[in-house]
Design an enzyme around this catalytic site. Structure first.
Site, PDB file in Angstrom:
ATOM      1  N   ASP A  13     -12.861   6.312   5.006  1.00  0.00           N
ATOM      2  CA  ASP A  13     -12.138   5.378   4.532  1.00  0.00           C
ATOM      3  C   ASP A  13     -12.800   4.270   3.691  1.00  0.00           C
ATOM      4  OD1 ASP A  13      -9.331   3.623   4.664  1.00  0.00           O
ATOM      5  OD2 ASP A  13     -10.874   2.551   5.321  1.00  0.00           O
ATOM      6  N   SER A  41       7.938  -4.432   6.192  1.00  0.00           N
ATOM      7  CA  SER A  41       6.811  -4.530   7.162  1.00  0.00           C
ATOM      8  C   SER A  41       7.480  -4.333   8.570  1.00  0.00           C
ATOM      9  CB  SER A  41       6.014  -5.712   7.206  1.00  0.00           C
ATOM     10  OG  SER A  41       5.080  -5.358   8.279  1.00  0.00           O
ATOM     11  N   ARG A  42       7.099  -3.275   9.351  1.00  0.00           N
ATOM     12  CA  ARG A  42       7.927  -3.184  10.790  1.00  0.00           C
ATOM     13  C   ARG A  42       7.533  -4.399  11.580  1.00  0.00           C
ATOM     14  NH1 ARG A  42       5.083   2.111  13.001  1.00  0.00           N
ATOM     15  NH2 ARG A  42       3.143   1.176  12.117  1.00  0.00           N
ATOM     16  N   ILE A  58      -5.740  -6.046   5.125  1.00  0.00           N
ATOM     17  CA  ILE A  58      -5.927  -5.925   3.561  1.00  0.00           C
ATOM     18  C   ILE A  58      -4.789  -6.446   2.517  1.00  0.00           C
ATOM     19  CG2 ILE A  58      -4.737  -3.642   3.214  1.00  0.00           C
ATOM     20  CD1 ILE A  58      -8.038  -4.750   1.883  1.00  0.00           C
ATOM     21  N   LYS A 105      -5.858   2.322  -1.720  1.00  0.00           N
ATOM     22  CA  LYS A 105      -6.602   3.384  -1.788  1.00  0.00           C
ATOM     23  C   LYS A 105      -6.868   4.101  -0.022  1.00  0.00           C
ATOM     24  CE  LYS A 105     -10.416   1.870   0.543  1.00  0.00           C
ATOM     25  NZ  LYS A 105     -10.919   2.206   1.689  1.00  0.00           N
TER      26      LYS A 105
END
Length: 309
Positions: free
Chosen positions: A169, A37-38, A15, A91
């Protein structure tokens, strides 16, 4: 002319790449300055393994946009707010209603803006449909939001875990539109949830709701649909029938197409975030998340066949 607001993006999954990066590039008042970010990064920007490292290394960042799964997002958002950064939440804004309420209180105490986003409210047809409904009485609403989870969420185990919401979701997108369209508050009266025997979140759900005293709302959510995907809301009024299709990108009035437009939802969200920061305001509407929470509270549960990616 004032300088753009410097922003850090936390989470660089599908996303973020498909929506957030292009939207930020198209928003001149915001400047993407760093990534956390990992498992990923961008060659053109400083990248850090987590939000703690980002906040420590980038003291001049003014805002944070969180694109991580809802589980664990409270700690990330709270850290950013406590560090004096404005925060935008993908969201659903959190794994529970109470944790987002706590974030809202923390943002007020720290004097920063908090934006709990609902991208589907920015779909092309929503604003005009809302204007039309202002002079009409809505008698009933039918929601059909059905898609193929294997296509949209392949291998994403978090979405089946507590706090991941399962079929809600995508379904919460429909609820965000309906709670924007209708003048009266929406309340849940009944829910039925279908949970795969090997999962902890529903793969399908049917909801009965009421807006005000008499507007009946029926929602059907299903993650098992293949082929053409269905994202539609049909409102029957004392005048014309108003339908939003393709997730709100298409507006029909008595079957006649009025609007069909490309996706600009995230550009509108980032423009709104910039505006909130400039005004020193927050926007935290929890009505869609509250309806989902109520569905878990009131819903009858049925176990169905196991789901495997």
């Amino acid at each position: 002319m004032s300088q753009p607001i410097s922003l850090g993006l936390v989470g660089l999954g599908v996303i973020a790449r498909a929506q957030h990066l292009p939207a930020l590039k198209a928003t001149p008042g915001l400047r993407l300055a760093a990534i956390a970010s990992r498992n990923a990064g961008l060659e053109t920007l400083p990248s850090y393994p987590d939000i703690a490292a980002l906040l420590d290394a980038e003291p001049d960042l003014q805002a944070i946009s969180l694109c991580t799964p809802p589980q664990g997002r409270f700690a990330q958002a709270a850290a950013a707010i406590a560090a004096g950064r404005h925060v935008m939440l993908e969201k659903p804004p959190g794994a529970s209603v109470s944790e987002v309420q706590a974030l809202s209180a923390l943002a007020r105490a720290c004097g920063v803006s908090l934006f709990a986003t609902w991208h589907s409210r920015e779909a092309a047809a929503v604003a005009q449909a809302r204007e039309m409904l202002a002079d009409l009485e809505v008698r009933s609403v039918e929601i059909r939001w059905m898609e193929d989870v294997r296509h949209w969420h392949p291998g994403q185990d978090w979405i089946w875990q507590p706090g991941g919401l399962g079929v809600f979701d995508p379904g919460i997108n429909a609820l965000s539109i309906v709670t924007r369209l209708l003048r009266d508050p929406v309340r849940l009266t009944r829910a039925h949830l279908e949970l795969p025997e090997n999962r902890q979140a529903p793969i399908a759900a049917q909801l009965d709701m009421v807006a005000g005293l008499q507007t009946r709302i029926r929602a059907q959510f299903d993650w098992r649909q293949t082929g053409k995907q269905t994202w539609e809301i049909v409102l029957r009024t004392d005048g014309p029938e108003i339908a939003l299709r393709e997730g709100g990108a298409r507006l029909e009035v008595d079957g006649e197409a009025r609007i069909s437009a490309p996706d600009q939802e995230y550009r509108a969200l980032y423009a709104r975030f910039e505006q909130l920061i400039a005004r020193g305001e927050s926007d935290v509407d929890l009505a869609p998340l509250q309806l989902v929470a109520d569905a878990f509270l009131l819903g009858e549960q049925t176990r169905v066949a196991a789901f495997h990616d």
